[in-house]
Motif scaffolding. Structure first.
Motif, PDB file in Angstrom:
ATOM      1  N   LYS A 154     -10.487 -13.536   7.007  1.00 29.33           N
ATOM      2  CA  LYS A 154      -9.198 -13.306   7.156  1.00 29.33           C
ATOM      3  C   LYS A 154      -8.284 -14.151   6.595  1.00 29.33           C
ATOM      4  O   LYS A 154      -7.257 -13.570   5.845  1.00 29.33           O
ATOM      5  CB  LYS A 154      -8.747 -13.119   8.560  1.00 29.33           C
ATOM      6  CG  LYS A 154      -8.899 -14.669   9.197  1.00 29.33           C
ATOM      7  CD  LYS A 154      -8.737 -14.532  10.888  1.00 29.33           C
ATOM      8  CE  LYS A 154      -8.712 -15.816  11.475  1.00 29.33           C
ATOM      9  NZ  LYS A 154      -8.367 -15.959  12.849  1.00 29.33           N
ATOM     10  N   VAL A 159      -4.806 -11.598   5.866  1.00 30.97           N
ATOM     11  CA  VAL A 159      -4.628 -10.689   6.931  1.00 30.97           C
ATOM     12  C   VAL A 159      -4.802 -11.277   8.316  1.00 30.97           C
ATOM     13  O   VAL A 159      -5.276 -12.473   8.416  1.00 30.97           O
ATOM     14  CB  VAL A 159      -5.599  -9.646   6.982  1.00 30.97           C
ATOM     15  CG1 VAL A 159      -5.343  -8.943   5.345  1.00 30.97           C
ATOM     16  CG2 VAL A 159      -6.974  -9.918   7.150  1.00 30.97           C
ATOM     17  N   ALA A 161      -6.395 -11.190  11.447  1.00 31.93           N
ATOM     18  CA  ALA A 161      -7.765 -10.348  12.200  1.00 31.93           C
ATOM     19  C   ALA A 161      -8.328 -11.374  13.020  1.00 31.93           C
ATOM     20  O   ALA A 161      -8.061 -12.465  13.168  1.00 31.93           O
ATOM     21  CB  ALA A 161      -8.891 -10.014  11.194  1.00 31.93           C
ATOM     22  N   HIS A 176      -7.626  -4.229   8.963  1.00 30.32           N
ATOM     23  CA  HIS A 176      -6.374  -4.737   8.331  1.00 30.32           C
ATOM     24  C   HIS A 176      -6.411  -4.705   6.907  1.00 30.32           C
ATOM     25  O   HIS A 176      -5.859  -5.610   6.159  1.00 30.32           O
ATOM     26  CB  HIS A 176      -6.121  -6.103   8.950  1.00 30.32           C
ATOM     27  CG  HIS A 176      -5.603  -6.031  10.468  1.00 30.32           C
ATOM     28  ND1 HIS A 176      -6.422  -6.175  11.540  1.00 30.32           N
ATOM     29  CD2 HIS A 176      -4.345  -6.098  10.838  1.00 30.32           C
ATOM     30  CE1 HIS A 176      -5.794  -5.868  12.606  1.00 30.32           C
ATOM     31  NE2 HIS A 176      -4.498  -6.174  12.292  1.00 30.32           N
ATOM     32  N   GLU A 179      -4.199  -4.534   4.385  1.00 30.57           N
ATOM     33  CA  GLU A 179      -2.974  -5.679   4.329  1.00 30.57           C
ATOM     34  C   GLU A 179      -2.978  -6.564   3.377  1.00 30.57           C
ATOM     35  O   GLU A 179      -2.318  -7.677   3.242  1.00 30.57           O
ATOM     36  CB  GLU A 179      -2.599  -5.863   5.921  1.00 30.57           C
ATOM     37  CG  GLU A 179      -2.175  -4.813   6.736  1.00 30.57           C
ATOM     38  CD  GLU A 179      -2.078  -5.165   8.144  1.00 30.57           C
ATOM     39  OE1 GLU A 179      -2.161  -6.491   8.355  1.00 30.57           O
ATOM     40  OE2 GLU A 179      -2.142  -4.329   9.166  1.00 30.57           O
TER      41      GLU A 179
END
Length: 584
Positions: A154, A159, A161, A176, A179
């Motif tokens: 992440k 992102v 997460a 995600h 993103e």
């Protein structure tokens, strides 16, 4: 009194012979380890869900306390990947990450862990860690390495997460994925590629350019620092934080503060079991590393004193803003290779980190979290060893089941359930295997006084004599198995007149097994069959002599199996042949 004090405070022992040469070697090792620890401490705090300074705080006072109470000359204590993951898993269940309650819970976890380790050490109970078998530890560390690496993706993608299990993490990352911050991804992926190249390719390159082995090794070890400096400068120069790149931000310039763990009964109850798991896993990892390094210099490690040293280190972390710590494999090897002579090298490392905490923390303001995540991923992927599955499958299916269950359950259900299940499976498999001990029917090897399994060797036997070698200590779980085996064998219809149990491999007989031996003796007496023992070990004989078994034994206890054979066969030794044994 002084000798006893030195045993519990080892610094009083090795400190007596400390000299300038040891100081020089320890100082060099401390500089190298400090350089390595600065980015590692920040990264592992991030993994534990704590502010970055918590990693540095956890690497100062705990190291000093271990240097006083520990016995390893090379072990480097501080935050490690697996313990950081366990901390995040345990604390995340009682408090929300980023809150004051989360930090307090981490302090409480360190307090409970330290108290548990210290208690085990004082009571000399280090052997309890042996209940974690190597296959279970290997499976747990492999699964943890996968979880840790996945949890850091992440930060590589930039992102938000979450998740504690592999399916949760993957599901959150997929959700995600749209993103993803491409700049963050470029920094993280670039750092990972650079760190892998440093590990594999930098040292050979430096040697080819004429650098000496020590200098090449030092530069290679400083690779993570280079990644930190480079990505921090790029982020600062191009103001990448304004483009969504997550950075460490402000880190307090201070020495470790005095902190107070939470002592509420509810919090302690919630964290007690995770603290025990963290303590045992940390201790096993730490002692394994310490013993490996000590053996290279023919030094001695006292596991019970190590419990006290690690316990003191964790208590120190609890009251100085840290979280649970243990001896780290990578930094301990670096410490050893750098020439550390005594635990004082750890104390000097603590001084270096204290200086960094006061003077250098502003320099990491623009450090991307993606770089720290890359540092963690590269470090933990070396822990992943899926070959353990192939090795255990080929050697022992029961060990394979323990490893596989530990890996699968850790990935699917979380670290605590995974390791607890692995331990439970190992204990159950051990009980199952010892409940059905190997009992060999034996005969005399011609021309010798040795006895071997009739199914493996061409031996001499007597159809009126049943000789059994018991290859396991006798206790409550297997006593009835032996009783049933003997009675079934005697009642098969053969003319057995004597039964001899060869006890050369029996190290203990508990009370349940004693009652079974008494029952065997009574049943054989009723059948007019003699019951004899041979090659009984001294400690076992001492126990048996306190019972009524030997008084009522309808046979004899022989010093050797050959003496028993000569006494009960009733005739000169003649080759009866394997066929007669098989017919019986």
């Amino acid at each position: 009194m002084i000798a006893r004090l030195r045993k519990f405070i080892p610094v009083l022992d090795w400190g007596r012979t400390y000299n300038a040469a040891a100081f020089s070697n320890d100082l060099v090792a401390a500089v190298i380890v400090t350089i390595m620890l600065i980015p590692q401490s920040l990264a592992y705090a991030l993994l534990a869900g704590l502010p970055p300074e918590a990693g540095i705080y956890a690497s100062i006072v705990p190291i000093i306390l271990y240097a006083i109470f520990g016995t390893s000359r090379a072990l480097a204590v501080g935050p490690v990947a697996v313990v950081s993951l366990l901390t995040a898993s345990a604390v995340g269940q009682v408090a929300e990450q980023g809150t004051a309650g989360y930090a307090v819970a981490a302090l409480t976890l360190a307090l409970l862990s330290g108290g548990f380790l210290l208690t085990l050490g004082i009571l000399r109970l280090g052997f309890l860690a042996n209940f974690l078998s190597h296959p279970v530890i290997a499976g747990f560390i492999t699964a943890s390495g996968i979880l840790i690496a996945c949890s850091q993706l992440k930060h590589i993608l930039g992102v938000e997460a979450g998740g504690h299990t592999l399916p949760e993490m993957i599901g959150s990352l997929v959700t995600h994925l749209g993103e993803t911050n491409l700049i963050t991804l470029a920094i993280g992926a670039g750092a990972i590629a650079f760190l892998f190249w440093v590990r594999k390719g930098l040292k050979p390159l430096l040697r080819s350019l004429g650098c000496g082995p020590k200098l090449s090794d030092l530069i290679t070890k400083a690779g993570p620092v280079a990644a930190v400096v480079l990505t921090t400068l790029i982020t600062w120069a191009f103001v990448l934080s304004s483009q969504g790149v997550s950075i460490v931000g402000e880190v307090p310039q201070s020495l470790p503060p005095l902190t107070m763990p939470g002592l509420s009964p509810g919090l302690i109850a919630d964290l007690a079991i995770p603290a025990v798991l963290i303590s045992i896993i940390g201790f096993v990892e730490s002692v394994s590393v310490a013993q490996t390094l000590a053996a290279k210099k023919r030094q001695h490690i006292d596991p019970d004193q190590e419990l006290i040293g690690l316990g003191a280190a964790n208590l120190g972390a609890a009251f100085t803003g840290g979280y649970p710590v243990t001896g780290g494999f990578a930094r301990s090897v670096v410490n050893f290779d750098a020439g550390a002579e005594t635990p004082a090298a750890g104390a000097y490392t603590a001084v270096g980190l204290a200086i960094a905490a006061v003077a250098l923390t502003p320099l990491v303001y623009f450090l991307p979290k993606a770089t720290l995540a890359a540092t963690i991923i590269v470090a933990v992927l070396s822990l992943v060893d899926l070959s353990i599955l192939k090795k255990t499958w080929g050697y022992s299916k029961s060990d394979f089941s323990a490893v596989a269950a530990t890996i699968v359950l850790t990935l699917l259900l979380g670290v605590e359930i995974g390791v607890a299940t692995g331990v439970a499976i190992s204990v159950l498999l051990h009980l199952y295997k010892t409940s059905r001990p190997h009992v060999a029917e034996i005969g005399l090897v011609p021309g010798t006084q040795h006895f071997r399994n009739i199914n493996r060797h061409d031996v001499e036997t007597d159809p009126t004599v049943l000789m059994l070698r018991v290859d396991e200590s006798l206790y409550f779980a297997n006593a009835r198995f032996l009783e049933t085996l003997i009675l079934e064998r005697v009642t098969e219809g053969c003319a057995i007149r004597n039964v001899v149990l060869m006890f050369s491999a029996v190290n203990a007989v508990d009370y349940s097994a004693l009652e079974s031996l008494e029952a065997i003796n009574e049943r054989l007496t009723d059948m007019n069959v003699g019951f004899h023992l041979s090659e009984v070990k001294g400690p076992v004989m001492d126990r048996l002599q306190t019972s009524h078994l030997l008084q009522h034994l309808n046979g004899r206890v022989f010093l050797s199996q050959y003496d028993a054979w000569v006494a009960v066969s009733g005739r000169p030794v003649e080759p009866v042949g394997r066929a007669m044994a098989a017919a019986c």
